[in-house]
Design an enzyme around this catalytic site. Structure first.
Site, PDB file in Angstrom:
ATOM      1  N   HIS A 249       1.150  -0.610 -10.414  1.00 16.02           N
ATOM      2  CA  HIS A 249       0.895   0.974 -10.565  1.00 16.02           C
ATOM      3  C   HIS A 249       1.745   1.715  -9.603  1.00 16.02           C
ATOM      4  CE1 HIS A 249      -2.958  -1.207 -11.423  1.00 16.02           C
ATOM      5  NE2 HIS A 249      -3.359  -0.483 -11.955  1.00 16.02           N
TER       6      HIS A 249
ATOM      7  N   ASP B 207       0.411   1.694  -6.277  1.00 14.47           N
ATOM      8  CA  ASP B 207       0.448   0.811  -5.360  1.00 14.47           C
ATOM      9  C   ASP B 207       1.810   0.603  -4.449  1.00 14.47           C
ATOM     10  OD1 ASP B 207      -1.418  -0.105  -7.152  1.00 14.47           O
ATOM     11  OD2 ASP B 207      -0.072  -1.506  -8.356  1.00 14.47           O
TER      12      ASP B 207
END
Ligand code: XUL
Ligand code: CO
Length: 438
Positions: free
Chosen positions: A100, A103
């Protein structure tokens, strides 16, 4: 400085090995059905659990020991973490990773800063991809953690939030494209609702479809050739997640004219939460040309939430591989959307967990291929439906008869040809016999 100096590159040693840091089943070059194991499985390490998971739960804070991570939200820490992640992927011999946006890079105090943070870390990811040859299976945007998404992202009641997540996906698509990502995933996050007293479901679903069409249009504009995927999941975090299972997703895609652009990323634990088996979800998506990729994990039937455990069960991996061999997986992959338990807090546990998951899938692949080679299940299924291969059955399938003709047929025949046994138990024994062979 190496983050895992004491751990050598994990090697295949064969089933007799008792080395916990070796593969017993995953031999990347072994050929199965004309293709290497590596190409069948396309193992993918997920960045969020493996490099951002802290081990926290609703009852306590993080437990994970991650000596390379200074715990800060600095871009420097994020870049360093990215380098460590690639050292891990390399040692494991995983050909792909997935992330993501949030992240890999920290959120800044404005969208512009957030975007430039993301670009800085993406430059390191690109460098590391080039150095190692490891590729990006998919990118995605986290549109659920930040409080702005409390009412949802593309299904929010706040038009500004819709605009914000559009900007976020625009950037995530650009970065995914730039890194050669082979897919782009939408997991619904907070796209769902708790109560119809405050929700216009029709309007929310219309908006979601508009959002996906915008994503498809923008992808075309920037030359992104990857596959779009929706990841079904029911009842977490909202009570009614819109993408609750494969059937709901495919219905949505068809209703809003998105079938040409999307397939599904099916996750085991999500199937369990939806009250389905993984095999059911895969077959349902596969038979409609909608099987794109899998998130490989497992849930716990005694717990009602998304435990995201590493898969180790040979029955599960055999069933998954039976369906994946039938429909194919590329450009998708086997992504370990799984986390080590809170108590398994050392970096070494990350290796054990992934080795176990990779071996379980490799063995499942071998078992499934052996079942297919002997047509040990398929033959039974096709003969079970043989009454549709000729006679009245063939006429039904070809659309040559309707109720009138079927009534006339049955009146003349009087009663049906006797049924035959479904032989479920015998077939379960057949699967056990193939598992025993390895
Ligand atoms: C959540 C989940 C996500 C998606 C990506 O349950 O599975 O991690 O895989 O957003
Ligand atoms: Co997932």
């Amino acid at each position: 400085m190496a983050a895992f100096p004491d751990i050598p590159k994990v090697q295949f040693e064969g089933p007799q090995s008792d080395n916990p840091l070796a593969f017993r089943w995953y031999d990347p070059e072994e050929m199965i059905e004309g293709k290497s194991m590596k190409d069948h499985l396309r193992f993918t390490i997920c960045y969020w659990h493996t490099f951002r998971g802290t081990g926290s739960d609703p009852f306590g804070g993080g437990t994970m020991l991650r000596p390379w991570d200074d715990g800060s939200d600095s871009v420097e820490n994020a870049c360093n973490r990215a380098r460590v992640a690639f050292e891990f992927f390399e040692k494991l011999g995983a050909p792909y990773y997935a992330f993501h946006d949030r992240d890999v890079a920290p959120e800044g105090d404005s969208l512009a800063t957030t975007n430039s943070n993301f670009e800085s870390v993406a430059a390191v990811l690109k460098e590391e991809q080039q150095r190692t040859g490891i590729k990006l299976l998919w990118g995605t945007a986290n549109m659920f953690s930040h409080p702005r998404y409390m009412h949802g992202a593309a299904t929010t009641c706040n038009a500004d939030v819709f605009a914000y997540c559009a900007a976020q996906v625009k950037k995530a698509l650009e970065v995914t494209n730039d890194l050669g990502g082979e897919n782009y995933v939408f997991w619904g996050g907070r796209e769902g609702y708790q109560n119809l007293y405050n929700t216009d479901m029709k309007r929310e679903l219309d908006h979601l479809a508009q959002f996906f069409h915008m994503a498809v249009d923008y992808a075309r504009e920037i030359g992104f050739k990857g596959q779009f995927l929706i990841e079904p999941k029911p009842k977490e975090p909202t009570k009614h997640q819109y993408d609750s299972d494969a059937a709901a997703c495919l219905n949505f895609l068809r209703a809003y004219d998105l079938m040409d652009h999307f397939k599904l990323n099916i996750e085991t634990n999500h199937a369990t939460l939806a009250g389905h088996t993984m095999m059911h979800e895969l077959e349902y998506a596969g038979m409609q040309g909608g099987l794109g990729s899998i998130d490989a994990n497992t849930g716990d039937l005694m717990l009602g939430w998304d435990t995201d455990q590493f898969p180790t069960d040979y029955y599960l991996t055999t069933q998954i591989m039976l369906v994946l061999l039938k429909y194919g997986l590329s450009p998708g992959g086997v992504n370990f959307d799984a986390k080590v338990r809170r108590e398994s807090f050392e970096p070494l546990d990350l290796f054990y967990a992934h080795i176990g998951g990779m071996d379980a899938f490799a063995k499942g692949l071998k078992i499934a291929a052996a079942i297919r080679a002997d047509d040990a299940l398929g033959g039974f299924v096709s003969s079970r439906y043989a009454s549709f291969d000729g006679g009245i059955g063939k006429q039904i399938e070809s659309g040559a008869v309707g109720f009138q003709e079927l009534e006339a047929y049955m009146l003349e025949k009087g009663d049906v040809t006797p049924n035959q046994s479904g032989r479920q138990e015998m077939l379960e024994n057949v699967v056990n016999r193939y598992i025993d062979k390895f």
